[in-house]
Design an enzyme around this catalytic site. Structure first.
Site, mmCIF file in Angstrom:
data_model
loop_
_atom_site.group_PDB
_atom_site.id
_atom_site.type_symbol
_atom_site.label_atom_id
_atom_site.label_comp_id
_atom_site.label_asym_id
_atom_site.label_seq_id
_atom_site.Cartn_x
_atom_site.Cartn_y
_atom_site.Cartn_z
ATOM 1 N N PRO A 9 0.788 -1.228 0.000
ATOM 2 C CG PRO A 9 -0.160 -1.120 2.125
ATOM 3 C CD PRO A 9 0.526 -2.065 1.178
ATOM 4 C CG ASN A 10 -0.196 4.306 1.340
ATOM 5 O OD1 ASN A 10 -1.171 4.860 0.846
ATOM 6 N ND2 ASN A 10 -0.231 3.733 2.525
ATOM 7 N NE ARG A 17 4.150 6.487 1.623
ATOM 8 C CZ ARG A 17 4.378 5.244 2.006
ATOM 9 N NH1 ARG A 17 4.757 4.331 1.123
ATOM 10 N NH2 ARG A 17 4.219 4.897 3.257
ATOM 11 C CE1 TYR A 22 9.046 4.871 2.705
ATOM 12 C CE2 TYR A 22 7.523 6.718 2.784
ATOM 13 C CZ TYR A 22 8.012 5.542 3.322
ATOM 14 O OH TYR A 22 7.473 5.036 4.475
ATOM 15 C CG ASN A 73 8.463 -2.092 -0.162
ATOM 16 O OD1 ASN A 73 8.031 -2.249 0.980
ATOM 17 N ND2 ASN A 73 8.984 -0.947 -0.578
ATOM 18 C CB ALA A 76 1.605 -0.066 6.061
ATOM 19 C CD GLU A 97 10.743 -7.742 5.391
ATOM 20 O OE1 GLU A 97 10.829 -8.888 5.894
ATOM 21 O OE2 GLU A 97 10.595 -6.716 6.075
ATOM 22 C CG HIS A 99 11.401 -2.452 4.079
ATOM 23 N ND1 HIS A 99 10.024 -2.419 4.106
ATOM 24 C CD2 HIS A 99 11.759 -3.614 4.679
ATOM 25 C CE1 HIS A 99 9.573 -3.501 4.717
ATOM 26 N NE2 HIS A 99 10.606 -4.249 5.070
ATOM 27 N NE ARG A 106 10.464 5.758 8.265
ATOM 28 C CZ ARG A 106 9.471 5.602 7.375
ATOM 29 N NH1 ARG A 106 9.550 4.622 6.470
ATOM 30 N NH2 ARG A 106 8.434 6.409 7.369
HETATM 31 C C1 DQA Z 1 8.435 0.826 3.519
HETATM 32 C C2 DQA Z 1 8.604 0.981 5.036
HETATM 33 C C3 DQA Z 1 7.284 0.748 5.745
HETATM 34 O O1 DQA Z 1 7.462 0.907 7.156
HETATM 35 C C4 DQA Z 1 6.247 1.751 5.294
HETATM 36 O O2 DQA Z 1 4.995 1.468 5.881
HETATM 37 C C5 DQA Z 1 6.120 1.813 3.800
HETATM 38 C C6 DQA Z 1 7.320 1.720 2.984
HETATM 39 C C7 DQA Z 1 9.716 1.201 2.750
HETATM 40 O O3 DQA Z 1 9.828 0.811 1.588
HETATM 41 O O4 DQA Z 1 10.590 1.888 3.286
HETATM 42 O O5 DQA Z 1 5.040 2.049 3.273
HETATM 43 O O6 DQA Z 1 8.143 -0.528 3.239
#
Ligand code: DQA
Length: 148
Positions: A9-10, A17, A22, A73, A76, A97, A99, A106
């Site tokens: 998501p997002n 964003r 990011y 990725n 959240a 995995e 990020h 964080r």
């Molecule tokens: C994320 C890190 C997560 O904590 C966050 O909720 C994201 C992006 C990252 O790519 O840094 O949406 O996965």
């Protein structure tokens, strides 16, 4: 051989964003680069994004028949989703995995991942390069399974 790249998501909002966290590349910029790296190495790529947990679960379930490796990725859902963990464990397709940010640097709620302990590896904190480093790792693993 197919590599499935899943974005949670997002991540569709990348580019606008929180660019200080990011970066300024869009998900479509990243997709083009990922597809390029994988196709140069002779692998096909299914690049997928969803804001919906059930769609990600369904995508993982469908991977059982035709996918050599998953790069995910989970965004959240990293910190919340037993359902995504169970789907990855059920299909037993190896996964990395990733990020963009380093969740350990964080907020404390980002320090727990439901996926890390069953992943082949975790790459975090390198911005969009986290995706490209994961491609490199997957390519090496698929080309030389015994060595790395
Ligand atoms: C994320 C890190 C997560 O904590 C966050 O909720 C994201 C992006 C990252 O790519 O840094 O949406 O996965």
């Amino acid at each position: 051989m197919k590599v499935l790249v899943i974005n949670g998501p997002n991540l569709n909002l990348l580019g606008t964003r929180e660019p200080e966290i990011y970066g300024s590349s869009t998900l479509s910029d990243i997709q083009q680069n990922v597809e390029g790296l994988l196709s140069q190495a002779g692998f096909s790529c299914d690049f997928f994004q969803s804001n919906a947990e059930h769609e990600i679960v369904e995508k993982i379930q469908a991977a059982i028949s035709n996918t050599a490796f998953i790069i995910i990725n989970p965004a959240a859902f990293t910190h919340t989703s037993v359902a995504i963990r169970d789907a990855l464990a059920a299909v037993a397709v190896p996964f990395i995995e990733i990020h963009l940010s380093n969740p350990h640097a964080r907020e404390s709620f980002r320090r727990h991942s439901y996926l890390s302990d069953i992943a082949e590896g975790v790459i975090a904190g390198f911005g969009e390069n986290s995706y490209y480093l994961a491609c490199e790792a997957v390519i090496k693993r698929l080309q030389h399974p015994k060595k790395c």
